[in-house]
Motif scaffolding. Structure first.
Motif, PDB file in Angstrom:
ATOM      1  N   SER A 156       0.855  -1.186   0.000  1.00  0.00           N
ATOM      2  CA  SER A 156       0.000   0.000   0.000  1.00  0.00           C
ATOM      3  C   SER A 156       0.894   1.240   0.000  1.00  0.00           C
ATOM      4  O   SER A 156       1.927   1.291   0.671  1.00  0.00           O
ATOM      5  CB  SER A 156      -0.887   0.010   1.237  1.00  0.00           C
ATOM      6  N   PRO A 157       0.542   2.281  -0.767  1.00  0.00           N
ATOM      7  CA  PRO A 157      -0.572   2.283  -1.703  1.00  0.00           C
ATOM      8  C   PRO A 157      -0.203   1.642  -3.033  1.00  0.00           C
ATOM      9  O   PRO A 157       0.968   1.562  -3.374  1.00  0.00           O
ATOM     10  CB  PRO A 157      -0.847   3.785  -1.884  1.00  0.00           C
ATOM     11  N   GLN A 158      -1.206   1.192  -3.754  1.00  0.00           N
ATOM     12  CA  GLN A 158      -1.014   0.561  -5.052  1.00  0.00           C
ATOM     13  C   GLN A 158      -1.094   1.560  -6.194  1.00  0.00           C
ATOM     14  O   GLN A 158      -0.601   1.294  -7.279  1.00  0.00           O
ATOM     15  CB  GLN A 158      -2.069  -0.531  -5.248  1.00  0.00           C
ATOM     16  N   TYR A 159      -1.723   2.694  -5.940  1.00  0.00           N
ATOM     17  CA  TYR A 159      -1.918   3.697  -6.994  1.00  0.00           C
ATOM     18  C   TYR A 159      -1.555   5.077  -6.468  1.00  0.00           C
ATOM     19  O   TYR A 159      -1.673   5.354  -5.271  1.00  0.00           O
ATOM     20  CB  TYR A 159      -3.373   3.682  -7.487  1.00  0.00           C
ATOM     21  N   PHE A 160      -1.115   5.935  -7.393  1.00  0.00           N
ATOM     22  CA  PHE A 160      -0.616   7.248  -6.987  1.00  0.00           C
ATOM     23  C   PHE A 160      -1.164   8.318  -7.915  1.00  0.00           C
ATOM     24  O   PHE A 160      -1.424   8.071  -9.101  1.00  0.00           O
ATOM     25  CB  PHE A 160       0.918   7.281  -7.049  1.00  0.00           C
ATOM     26  N   LEU A 161      -1.327   9.510  -7.352  1.00  0.00           N
ATOM     27  CA  LEU A 161      -1.706  10.680  -8.140  1.00  0.00           C
ATOM     28  C   LEU A 161      -0.700  11.787  -7.830  1.00  0.00           C
ATOM     29  O   LEU A 161      -0.515  12.162  -6.672  1.00  0.00           O
ATOM     30  CB  LEU A 161      -3.124  11.149  -7.788  1.00  0.00           C
ATOM     31  N   GLU A 162      -0.024  12.275  -8.883  1.00  0.00           N
ATOM     32  CA  GLU A 162       0.947  13.350  -8.731  1.00  0.00           C
ATOM     33  C   GLU A 162       0.397  14.620  -9.378  1.00  0.00           C
ATOM     34  O   GLU A 162      -0.238  14.561 -10.443  1.00  0.00           O
ATOM     35  CB  GLU A 162       2.278  12.985  -9.377  1.00  0.00           C
ATOM     36  N   LEU A 163       0.665  15.751  -8.751  1.00  0.00           N
ATOM     37  CA  LEU A 163       0.204  17.048  -9.238  1.00  0.00           C
ATOM     38  C   LEU A 163       1.405  17.922  -9.599  1.00  0.00           C
ATOM     39  O   LEU A 163       2.408  17.943  -8.871  1.00  0.00           O
ATOM     40  CB  LEU A 163      -0.655  17.740  -8.190  1.00  0.00           C
ATOM     41  N   PHE A 164       1.294  18.646 -10.720  1.00  0.00           N
ATOM     42  CA  PHE A 164       2.405  19.444 -11.234  1.00  0.00           C
ATOM     43  C   PHE A 164       1.906  20.837 -11.625  1.00  0.00           C
ATOM     44  O   PHE A 164       1.455  21.047 -12.761  1.00  0.00           O
ATOM     45  CB  PHE A 164       3.031  18.772 -12.462  1.00  0.00           C
ATOM     46  N   PRO A 165       1.949  21.817 -10.719  1.00  0.00           N
ATOM     47  CA  PRO A 165       1.601  23.186 -11.115  1.00  0.00           C
ATOM     48  C   PRO A 165       2.511  23.649 -12.254  1.00  0.00           C
ATOM     49  O   PRO A 165       3.726  23.469 -12.201  1.00  0.00           O
ATOM     50  CB  PRO A 165       1.855  23.991  -9.836  1.00  0.00           C
ATOM     51  N   GLU A 166       1.932  24.219 -13.290  1.00  0.00           N
ATOM     52  CA  GLU A 166       2.725  24.645 -14.437  1.00  0.00           C
ATOM     53  C   GLU A 166       3.723  25.716 -14.018  1.00  0.00           C
ATOM     54  O   GLU A 166       3.377  26.689 -13.358  1.00  0.00           O
ATOM     55  CB  GLU A 166       1.821  25.175 -15.551  1.00  0.00           C
ATOM     56  N   GLY A 167       4.959  25.521 -14.411  1.00  0.00           N
ATOM     57  CA  GLY A 167       6.012  26.463 -14.052  1.00  0.00           C
ATOM     58  C   GLY A 167       6.650  26.171 -12.718  1.00  0.00           C
ATOM     59  O   GLY A 167       7.727  26.679 -12.423  1.00  0.00           O
ATOM     60  N   GLY A 168       5.997  25.392 -11.867  1.00  0.00           N
ATOM     61  CA  GLY A 168       6.603  24.998 -10.604  1.00  0.00           C
ATOM     62  C   GLY A 168       5.821  25.369  -9.364  1.00  0.00           C
ATOM     63  O   GLY A 168       5.749  24.587  -8.421  1.00  0.00           O
ATOM     64  N   PHE A 180      -1.709  16.646 -13.962  1.00  0.00           N
ATOM     65  CA  PHE A 180      -1.706  15.503 -13.046  1.00  0.00           C
ATOM     66  C   PHE A 180      -1.378  14.237 -13.815  1.00  0.00           C
ATOM     67  O   PHE A 180      -1.527  14.146 -15.041  1.00  0.00           O
ATOM     68  CB  PHE A 180      -3.058  15.369 -12.331  1.00  0.00           C
ATOM     69  N   LYS A 181      -0.932  13.251 -13.062  1.00  0.00           N
ATOM     70  CA  LYS A 181      -0.596  11.950 -13.633  1.00  0.00           C
ATOM     71  C   LYS A 181      -0.949  10.869 -12.623  1.00  0.00           C
ATOM     72  O   LYS A 181      -0.445  10.879 -11.497  1.00  0.00           O
ATOM     73  CB  LYS A 181       0.890  11.890 -14.002  1.00  0.00           C
ATOM     74  N   VAL A 428       2.797  15.092 -21.354  1.00  0.00           N
ATOM     75  CA  VAL A 428       4.041  14.457 -20.925  1.00  0.00           C
ATOM     76  C   VAL A 428       5.037  15.524 -20.482  1.00  0.00           C
ATOM     77  O   VAL A 428       5.734  15.376 -19.470  1.00  0.00           O
ATOM     78  CB  VAL A 428       4.636  13.598 -22.064  1.00  0.00           C
ATOM     79  N   MET A 429       5.099  16.624 -21.249  1.00  0.00           N
ATOM     80  CA  MET A 429       6.018  17.710 -20.896  1.00  0.00           C
ATOM     81  C   MET A 429       5.644  18.343 -19.547  1.00  0.00           C
ATOM     82  O   MET A 429       6.513  18.682 -18.743  1.00  0.00           O
ATOM     83  CB  MET A 429       5.998  18.793 -21.974  1.00  0.00           C
ATOM     84  N   MET A 430       4.357  18.497 -19.295  1.00  0.00           N
ATOM     85  CA  MET A 430       3.912  19.151 -18.065  1.00  0.00           C
ATOM     86  C   MET A 430       4.090  18.265 -16.828  1.00  0.00           C
ATOM     87  O   MET A 430       4.119  18.766 -15.705  1.00  0.00           O
ATOM     88  CB  MET A 430       2.449  19.570 -18.187  1.00  0.00           C
ATOM     89  N   THR A 431       4.203  16.951 -17.047  1.00  0.00           N
ATOM     90  CA  THR A 431       4.289  16.035 -15.909  1.00  0.00           C
ATOM     91  C   THR A 431       5.666  15.397 -15.758  1.00  0.00           C
ATOM     92  O   THR A 431       5.827  14.416 -15.031  1.00  0.00           O
ATOM     93  CB  THR A 431       3.224  14.923 -16.038  1.00  0.00           C
ATOM     94  N   ASN A 432       6.662  15.937 -16.472  1.00  0.00           N
ATOM     95  CA  ASN A 432       8.022  15.415 -16.363  1.00  0.00           C
ATOM     96  C   ASN A 432       9.013  16.571 -16.281  1.00  0.00           C
ATOM     97  O   ASN A 432       8.744  17.677 -16.750  1.00  0.00           O
ATOM     98  CB  ASN A 432       8.380  14.533 -17.562  1.00  0.00           C
ATOM     99  N   GLY A 433      10.151  16.268 -15.726  1.00  0.00           N
ATOM    100  CA  GLY A 433      11.217  17.268 -15.638  1.00  0.00           C
ATOM    101  C   GLY A 433      12.374  16.897 -16.535  1.00  0.00           C
ATOM    102  O   GLY A 433      12.679  15.720 -16.732  1.00  0.00           O
ATOM    103  N   TRP A 434      13.004  17.904 -17.118  1.00  0.00           N
ATOM    104  CA  TRP A 434      14.182  17.695 -17.970  1.00  0.00           C
ATOM    105  C   TRP A 434      15.350  18.216 -17.175  1.00  0.00           C
ATOM    106  O   TRP A 434      15.623  19.409 -17.160  1.00  0.00           O
ATOM    107  CB  TRP A 434      14.007  18.461 -19.282  1.00  0.00           C
TER     108      TRP A 434
END
Length: 807
Positions: A156-168, A180-181, A428-434
């Motif tokens: 536990s937990p088996q599932y996750f929700l991540e939040l990404f405010p645009e710009g940080g 979100f993802k 994908v761009m909004m929910t990942n970091g480069w």
């Protein structure tokens, strides 16, 4: 490294003041240093198939890039076969030629893992974040399905929700997009729907994912208020995630695609003085600056402008907002797709044959005259079906290799130019970091520690001990390298004051022997006194491998008929191997083989690696009465090879072929005209002339190559009698793919043909004079549908991929 030609004049929204100009130059110098001293490499692997059975061979081709161009940094690619416990089963080191390298792994016949991994990297890449090393999870079809041993179950937990405010960051009273993802424990996407609530539970809106568990919603956070997301995961469990707290002041960055460029919106709280009167906007791709502007935030709470992108290559663009004193405030990545990253390769089948052992003719055409390096696989389409969204050369080089996080089915984002696909890619761009580097570290002067220098081909590294410093002054070692095939090369090796010596840029296979003594050491007094240690430069052990659950292979199970067919072929192949083992144990078996020509025998005896076989011209001096009568090797070759121009005399002779200069070799060691002309014809056993391009030469050998082999035997071996020697490991000999020619009689053709990979060619080289190539490929005994996949690069760094089904 010079800035790429695509860089445009940098636009300034306002005139830069001297103080700000000085600070802006800091960012310029950081990017210039990163680009010139810390260039990044990335790798793509093409495999012959997407899944394998125990006992089969994994054939692969590596493509090595740096930024938007072919990499000239590393000359070796390391590939590893790893089991489900993270144990390296096999390791290969392959020379890089025209940005390509080939390798093969033989899977153990008793393999129990349901998943194996292939990792690829260069030594230079180990200076940076190892999260960017190439890793591919490969399913083993006939193994018992099971999770890799190290992919631990999480209760536990088996599932996750991540939040990404645009710009940080979120800022109070400023409208923002929050991406979100939703994922499972492996990092794979799951469908999502949920509610946005205030901290007190008042519902604001409902929303759901639009693609692969990703989406976004809008929020204008209020002072003193908190927010949360409630959602029911796929197991039915109610979950809650808090929205990140909003800052009382600051800026919000929003990016959008627009005609002619990338539109950025910088927003702040309205109705109050701006806490940041002036900010800088910096856009860069692959560590190259493409845009810089100064923005005044005192007059308006919203500033909008467009980053022009004409001429900027396709790929990820990083947009960062800096304060006047160069502190990063907000950042977002966006994918720029100018449709300029590929070149067209035509694939046709003028002759199709799907009956048992029928003949197929495959025609490959490259319309452009630019040199290209391609690889092609032909497999049973039922056992190796295309996987929706599978990673390919486009998605790996342009997307997955630059994303630190997991990208699910990356090939989907290059499957179409539709607006919906572009919108999904932006998620994908909004929910990942480069994050190949952190601005804060770079501006503070904290750059990567370089532990591994750019690697040449095989470098012979030696050290001399036991001699005094005075005895080492102006000292040289005279050496003779004996290769496994009997070829020899004479060397004069300078010794440094510290006793070190190096011979870089060598390409040989198996183990070579270096016979040596000090120059002018007639009585071998120094040679006897000294202790000489010699080794190669190759990396002995790579970084530790830790299996990640996200690497569970994305491979759709075969349908029942295909699975049955695969199992049948596996069982037949096993039975064939068992029969071959029985035959090998019988005594007194007479084997009848076809008589080999003298040229074939000489080629087997003398040539190795890229010099073995190949189309071209072979001259055996023993059979040629004109050989001993020729003044020199180049005089002998004059007029014998169509298109090869040899002019001049003696050591001043010059060579030209198709606009290039042939690379010269003596016993497969690169030399020059002097070396060739000073080799007596009486010592020459064989000369091989390779048509352009010759891929065994540096840079792809656009002018072809001439390889001279001196005679073996007692006369030459006398040169090494009485000398000390050191053994030097070379590259592991490349395994050759077997493709039968059923137009010829061969004893092995009596055996059942159950090949699932019918053809594999890791090096298809084209140039302005060779733009069409035909290949004959014979079907096996059972396949009715064939799948052809071609991938590759050209000298300008453009990519290609084409796939066709024959049925």
């Amino acid at each position: 490294m010079k800035p790429a030609c695509f860089l445009k004049p940098i636009l300034s929204v306002l005139l830069l003041l001297p103080a700000l100009l000085m600070k802006a130059q800091v960012i310029d110098s950081v990017l210039l240093k990163l680009e010139s001293q810390y260039p990044q490499e990335k790798i793509h692997l093409q495999f012959d198939k997407g899944a394998y059975n125990p006992g089969e061979t994994i054939w692969l081709k590596a493509y090595l890039m740096s930024g938007h161009l072919l990499s000239g940094i590393s000359k070796n690619v390391y590939t590893e076969l790893v089991n489900g416990n993270g144990q390296v089963l096999q390791k290969k080191v392959s020379p890089v030629l025209m940005s390509g390298a080939a390798a093969a792994f033989d899977l153990p016949a008793d393999l129990k893992d349901s998943v194996v991994f292939v990792r690829a990297y260069t030594r230079w890449m180990l200076n940076f974040d190892t999260a960017f090393l190439y890793v591919k999870a490969i399913p083993i079809l006939s193994a018992t399905p099971a999770q890799p041993a190290t992919a631990k179950q999480v209760s536990s937990p088996q599932y996750f929700l991540e939040l990404f405010p645009e710009g940080g960051d979120l800022v109070q009273d400023v409208p923002s997009r929050i991406a979100f993802k939703a994922t499972d424990k492996r990092g794979w996407p799951v469908a999502f729907s949920g509610d946005l609530l205030t901290g007190k539970g008042a519902k604001i809106e409902s929303f759901s994912s639009t693609h692969n568990g990703m989406g976004f919603f809008n929020l204008t956070p209020k002072a003193g208020e908190t927010y949360k997301i409630t959602w029911k995961d796929p197991s039915g469990k109610q979950q809650q995630v808090m929205v990140p707290a909003a800052r009382p002041n600051g800026i919000v960055l929003e990016l959008n695609h627009t005609s002619g460029g990338i539109q950025f919106n910088i927003k702040r709280k309205d109705g109050v003085p701006s806490p940041l009167p002036v900010v800088q906007v910096i856009a860069q791709t692959q560590q190259q600056l493409i845009y810089r502007a100064k923005v005044n935030l005192t007059k308006s709470a919203l500033v909008t402008a467009v980053i022009p992108t004409e001429g900027v290559p396709a790929g990820i663009v990083q947009v960062t907002i800096f304060s006047e004193d160069n502190k990063p405030l907000a950042e977002r990545i966006i994918f720029l797709n100018n449709q300029d990253y590929y070149f067209i390769t035509d694939l046709n089948v003028p002759l199709k044959g799907l009956d048992k052992r029928d003949r197929n003719v495959i025609q490959v055409d490259v319309p452009d005259t630019i040199p290209c390096n391609l690889s092609m696989s032909i497999t049973d389409a039922d056992i190796n079906p295309a996987q929706p969204g599978e990673n390919d050369i486009y998605s790996q080089i342009l997307l997955a290799s630059d994303i630190k996080g997991y990208v699910h089915n990356p090939g989907y984002y290059f499957s179409s130019e539709a607006d919906t696909v572009a919108q999904h890619l932006d998620l994908v761009m909004m929910t990942n970091g480069w994050r190949r580097f952190r601005w804060e570290d770079a501006i503070a002067g904290k750059f990567p520690v370089i532990k591994h220098l750019p690697e040449d081909y095989l470098t012979m590294e030696g050290s001399v001990t036991g001699l005094t410093k005075s005895e080492l002054v102006n000292q040289e070692i005279t050496g003779i390298i004996n290769l496994k095939n009997g070829s020899q090369q004479f060397l004069t090796i300078p010794v440094q004051q510290d006793g070190k010596f190096y011979v870089p840029g060598m390409i040989f296979y198996d183990t070579a022997k270096l016979y040596y003594q000090f120059s002018n050491d007639k009585n071998k007094l120094l040679t006897t006194k000294a202790l000489i240690d010699v080794k190669n430069n190759l990396l002995v052990k790579g970084p530790a491998f830790s299996v990640s659950p996200k690497w569970t292979p994305s491979f759709n199970p075969l349908d029942p008929l295909a699975q049955k067919k695969n199992q049948l072929m596996v069982e037949k192949n096993r039975a064939l191997l068992d029969e071959q083992r029985k035959v090998q144990t019988l005594a007194g078996v007479t084997v009848v083989a076809k008589q080999k020509s003298k040229a074939e025998k000489m080629d087997e005896q003398y040539a190795s690696g890229f010099f073995k076989g190949q189309e071209g011209y072979t001259f055996i001096t023993e059979d040629d009465p004109f050989a001993n009568g020729s003044m020199s090797i180049l005089n002998y070759l004059q007029g014998k090879v169509p298109g090869l121009q040899i002019t001049g005399a003696g050591t001043q002779m010059s060579l030209s072929w198709r606009g290039g200069t042939p690379v010269l070799y003596v016993n497969e060691m690169q030399g020059d005209v002097n070396m060739i002309q000073n080799t007596p014809m009486t010592d020459v056993a064989m000369i091989k002339v390779f048509r352009p391009p010759f891929f065994g030469a540096p840079g792809g050998g656009s002018g072809g190559a001439i390889a001279v082999y001196t005679k073996k035997g007692a006369a030459l071996n006398d040169n090494v009698k009485g000398l000390d020697f050191a053994s030097i490991p070379g590259y592991v000999p490349e395994k050759q793919f077997y493709s039968p020619d059923y137009m010829k009689y061969e004893t092995e053709h009596k055996q059942t043909d159950n090949r699932t990979t019918l053809y594999w060619n890791p090096f298809i080289i084209t140039d302005k004079n060779t733009r069409r190539i035909l290949y004959t490929v014979y079907n096996n005994d059972i396949s009715k549908r064939l799948r052809i996949v071609i991938e590759g690069v050209n000298a300008d760094g453009k990519l290609t991929r084409i796939e066709k089904i024959i049925e």
